[in-house]
Design an enzyme around this catalytic site. Structure first.
Site, PDB file in Angstrom:
ATOM      1  N   THR A  75      26.691  46.402  45.459  1.00 60.42           N
ATOM      2  CA  THR A  75      26.145  47.077  44.292  1.00 60.42           C
ATOM      3  C   THR A  75      25.523  46.026  43.373  1.00 60.42           C
ATOM      4  O   THR A  75      26.105  44.966  43.137  1.00 60.42           O
ATOM      5  CB  THR A  75      27.257  47.846  43.570  1.00 60.42           C
ATOM      6  N   ASN A 125      35.783  49.940  44.378  1.00 58.00           N
ATOM      7  CA  ASN A 125      36.323  49.703  45.708  1.00 58.00           C
ATOM      8  C   ASN A 125      37.655  48.956  45.680  1.00 58.00           C
ATOM      9  O   ASN A 125      38.123  48.471  46.706  1.00 58.00           O
ATOM     10  CB  ASN A 125      35.316  48.933  46.567  1.00 58.00           C
ATOM     11  N   ARG A 150      31.202  42.343  51.285  1.00 58.85           N
ATOM     12  CA  ARG A 150      29.804  42.546  50.886  1.00 58.85           C
ATOM     13  C   ARG A 150      29.573  43.739  49.958  1.00 58.85           C
ATOM     14  O   ARG A 150      28.427  44.090  49.698  1.00 58.85           O
ATOM     15  CB  ARG A 150      28.887  42.646  52.110  1.00 58.85           C
ATOM     16  N   ASP A 151      30.627  44.341  49.436  1.00 62.89           N
ATOM     17  CA  ASP A 151      30.431  45.398  48.434  1.00 62.89           C
ATOM     18  C   ASP A 151      31.649  45.488  47.514  1.00 62.89           C
ATOM     19  O   ASP A 151      32.119  46.581  47.202  1.00 62.89           O
ATOM     20  CB  ASP A 151      30.173  46.743  49.099  1.00 62.89           C
ATOM     21  N   LEU A 152      32.142  44.332  47.095  1.00 61.08           N
ATOM     22  CA  LEU A 152      33.273  44.337  46.177  1.00 61.08           C
ATOM     23  C   LEU A 152      32.808  44.762  44.784  1.00 61.08           C
ATOM     24  O   LEU A 152      31.825  44.241  44.266  1.00 61.08           O
ATOM     25  CB  LEU A 152      33.911  42.945  46.107  1.00 61.08           C
TER      26      LEU A 152
END
Length: 214
Positions: A49, A16, A10-12
């Site tokens: 993001t 990261n 949920r935040d690739l």
């Protein structure tokens, strides 16, 4: 990560993804927003993001799946060719506009559920002539464009899973020696000229993906 009993990240995003200096190994970092795949809805609609956020999340869906990660993978893949985000939106509405400008607006035929989501949150998709992925990233191969198109499909049900994506011709043995993006190709891709980013600090032997390709 997406195997049964696994997690949605949920935040690739490039920051990261940690890459060894030689490029032999990549690790996924920052599981602060991760959620178990088997967990029940509702899911938070404020994850990832913005520039890598899937359209269903932008439209406040709370029942999304691992396909949100696959959308992010498609956006990251395009960025590795162009050296800049594919969808650099400044807010939710602008983000959706940028997506429409690249891949075209969805229709009832391509994503009826998305049209309904938009209606529920009072959003109307703009009718714009899309640039097209080939125009945005001319240095990418036909196979790369085809894979990015499938990963960045409006309808999350039409995006390949991680395992399905690995079966794409892009990963065939004869595709391993892909030509590197040239500096001239980099300079040609200026559709969003005002978008700039600062790199992150190294993390041990790894560098965030964005800093690696800078």
């Amino acid at each position: 990560m997406h195997r049964p009993g696994g997690y949605m990240h949920r935040d690739l995003k490039p920051d990261n993804l940690l890459v060894t200096k030689g490029g032999e190994l990549i690790k996924i970092a920052d599981f602060g927003q991760a959620r178990e795949i088997k967990s029940k809805s509702p899911c938070s609609d404020y994850v990832t993001t913005r520039m890598y956020r899937a359209p269903e999340v932008l439209l406040n869906s709370v029942s999304y799946t691992c396909s949100v990660d696959m959308w992010a993978v498609g956006a990251i893949m395009a960025e590795l060719y162009s050296f800049r985000p594919l969808f650099p939106g400044k807010n939710r509405a602008d983000q959706l506009y940028k997506i429409c400008s690249v891949i075209g607006s969805p229709t009832y035929e391509s994503w009826a559920e998305g049209i309904q989501l938009a209606n529920w949150c009072g959003y109307k998709f703009p009718q714009v002539h899309p640039y097209g992925l080939s125009t945005m990233i001319p240095s990418a191969s036909h196979e790369a464009i085809d894979l990015i198109k499938s990963l960045c499909s409006w309808d999350p049900k039409k995006r390949p899973t991680a395992m399905e994506a690995l079966q794409h011709p892009y990963f065939a043995p004869d595709m391993c020696a892909l030509a590197e993006t040239t500096s001239s190709a980099k300079s040609q891709q200026r559709i969003y000229p005002n978008q700039t980013f600062s790199g992150a600090k190294p993390f041990g032997d790894f560098l965030p993906c964005r800093q690696y390709y800078k």
